[in-house]
Design an enzyme around this catalytic site. Structure first.
Site, PDB file in Angstrom:
ATOM      1  N   VAL A   1      -5.061   2.167  -0.167  1.00  0.00           N
ATOM      2  CA  VAL A   1      -5.442   1.993  -1.448  1.00  0.00           C
ATOM      3  C   VAL A   1      -5.489   0.166  -1.251  1.00  0.00           C
ATOM      4  O   VAL A   1      -6.785  -0.005  -2.278  1.00  0.00           O
ATOM      5  CB  VAL A   1      -3.232   1.425  -2.239  1.00  0.00           C
ATOM      6  N   ASP A   2      -5.334  -0.761  -0.454  1.00  0.00           N
ATOM      7  CA  ASP A   2      -5.436  -2.030   0.052  1.00  0.00           C
ATOM      8  C   ASP A   2      -6.852  -2.064   0.301  1.00  0.00           C
ATOM      9  O   ASP A   2      -7.598  -2.989  -0.750  1.00  0.00           O
ATOM     10  CB  ASP A   2      -4.568  -2.456   0.542  1.00  0.00           C
ATOM     11  N   GLN A   3      -7.206  -1.067   0.708  1.00  0.00           N
ATOM     12  CA  GLN A   3      -9.196  -1.405   0.924  1.00  0.00           C
ATOM     13  C   GLN A   3      -9.421  -0.708  -0.663  1.00  0.00           C
ATOM     14  O   GLN A   3     -10.589  -1.858  -0.085  1.00  0.00           O
ATOM     15  CB  GLN A   3      -8.961  -0.021   1.933  1.00  0.00           C
TER      16      GLN A   3
ATOM     17  N   GLY B   1      -9.660  -3.500  -2.266  1.00  0.00           N
ATOM     18  CA  GLY B   1     -10.747  -4.810  -1.965  1.00  0.00           C
ATOM     19  C   GLY B   1     -11.754  -4.887  -2.373  1.00  0.00           C
ATOM     20  O   GLY B   1     -12.901  -5.378  -3.249  1.00  0.00           O
TER      21      GLY B   1
ATOM     22  N   ASP C   1       0.829  -0.874  -0.236  1.00  0.00           N
ATOM     23  CA  ASP C   1      -0.258  -0.141   0.073  1.00  0.00           C
ATOM     24  C   ASP C   1       1.175   1.492  -0.347  1.00  0.00           C
ATOM     25  O   ASP C   1       0.859   2.516  -0.147  1.00  0.00           O
ATOM     26  CB  ASP C   1      -0.874   0.027   1.055  1.00  0.00           C
TER      27      ASP C   1
END
Length: 406
Positions: free
Chosen positions: A173-175, A178, A145
């Site tokens: 960014v990761d979330q 997802g 991220d």
């Protein structure tokens, strides 16, 4: 006679979650919350986030892992050996969705290039999450991220004007990747009803980071000006910033001239709205420094909750700047049911709310290999075959570890 509630929106959907860390597991957890049967397939070493603590909720389970992997059945399979890939092959035969974030080329090396997956499992929806994609100058490079916040420009616009670039304090960014993966899977499922065919849902952290650059990307694309850091302020709206009240920071978001007039009324500064420097938003942005200085002096002696309440009553969006504890215990957060508490489990609810088939948060988090015997048995393996796979180290089968056995 009481009518039973309808089945969750994704009931009957089978998902294999081969992903680790954040974006993929978060996507798969959202699918599970809405009723999908999600089987998390961990390698023998486990998902590394099991050790990302403290705090820990079980000897081998961090709170970090717990809040990304609830409501999933769990098996441990060594996919690096042919026998493990044979098990994967069997499981894929009746799987609807595969979620994975392997290093680019790993599935191909194991005999599952994209075209082979499509040939052998034509209805399969394959969701692949990578850092930069699988081709191009950085194709196949790993991505975390914070690295993508740096590469994608987010850090450059986050921080104080005279300070260094800063990482956004959550793995945004990761979330969001997802969430986009979840959305892409739903799109592919909808299309499959027409065609009967699956497809690749290709999600990258890079694509997400670039998509999050608005309005800075719009400004640069329009006039070529490289955006600068503005702290809590907005680059094109004023006042839209955090101010120091008597007992802490408060955020005030003025989006139009009417709201600005209401702000000046609440602060008992009627002349400010008639000042030619501040009559329109464009004027206020040009003279933002002088405007903020004037507002700071009026806000400094007012308690933040009182000021926010007075402004909100006049239609001006405002809020105290909450810390995490204040945010998670705020009355509206509790009213929306955004914090889930069941036995020893404490986590966040699904952010997708459906009126007729709501998410059902099942708080149990399974230990590594807790469901190996059950899953393999349902796939056609007899007891001897499972015992042999355990003895050979191809799979691991453990007694369930649960954060909530209720």
């Amino acid at each position: 006679m009481t009518t039973p509630p309808p089945a969750p929106a994704l009931a009957g959907l089978k998902v294999l979650d081969l992903s680790r860390v954040l974006a993929g597991p978060y996507c798969a957890q959202m699918l599970a919350d809405h009723g999908a049967d999600v089987i998390k397939v961990e390698p023998p070493a486990g998902d590394e986030t099991r050790g990302w603590g403290p705090p820990f909720v079980a000897p081998d389970t961090s709170a970090y892992y717990q809040n990304l992997n609830r409501a999933k059945r769990n098996i441990v399979v060594d996919l690096s050996v042919p026998e493990g890939r044979d098990i994967l092959d069997t499981l894929l035969r009746d799987t609807d969705v595969l979620v994975e974030n392997f290093k680019a080329g790993t599935l191909a090396k194991w005999g599952y290039p994209d075209e082979e997956l499509r040939r052998r499992f034509p209805a399969l929806i394959h969701c692949r999450v990578t850092g930069f994609g699988t081709d191009g100058p950085l194709g196949g490079q790993p991505g975390y991220d914070a690295v993508l916040q740096a590469y994608g420009g987010l850090m450059s616009v986050n921080g104080e004007p005279d300070g260094p670039p800063l990482r956004v304090g959550v793995p945004v960014v990761d979330q969001v990747t997802g969430i986009l993966a979840f959305s892409g899977i739903l799109l592919a499922l909808h299309e499959r009803h027409r065609s009967g065919l699956g497809q690749l849902v290709d999600c990258t952290l890079l694509d997400t980071a670039i998509s999050l650059l608005h309005p800075h990307s719009a400004s640069w694309l329009a006039n070529g000006t490289v955006p600068r850091r503005t702290g809590s302020a907005h680059p094109t709206i004023a006042p839209y910033d955090a101010f120091t009240a008597a007992d802490g920071p408060v955020f005030i978001a003025v989006g139009n001239d009417r709201q600005f007039g209401a702000l000046t009324d609440v602060l008992n500064m009627p002349g400010l709205a008639d000042d030619p420097r501040f009559r329109t938003n464009q004027d206020r942005v040009r003279h933002q420094g002088a405007l903020c200085a004037a507002l700071e002096s009026a806000i400094a002696d007012v308690p933040r909750a009182e000021l926010a309440a007075r402004l909100t009553a006049r239609g001006v969006p405002a809020s105290p700047v909450h810390d995490v504890a204040e945010a998670l215990t705020a009355p509206q957060v509790r009213h929306r049911g955004l914090v889930v508490e069941s036995g020893d489990y404490r986590g966040l609810a699904s952010p997708v709310s459906l009126s007729r088939t709501p998410a059902r948060v099942r708080p149990e988090v399974r230990g590594a290999g807790a469901d190996t015997r059950e899953v393999l048995g349902a796939a056609g393996y007899d007891g001897d075959a499972i015992a042999q796979a355990v003895a050979d180290g191809v799979v691991r089968a453990e007694t369930p570890l649960s954060c909530d056995d209720a």
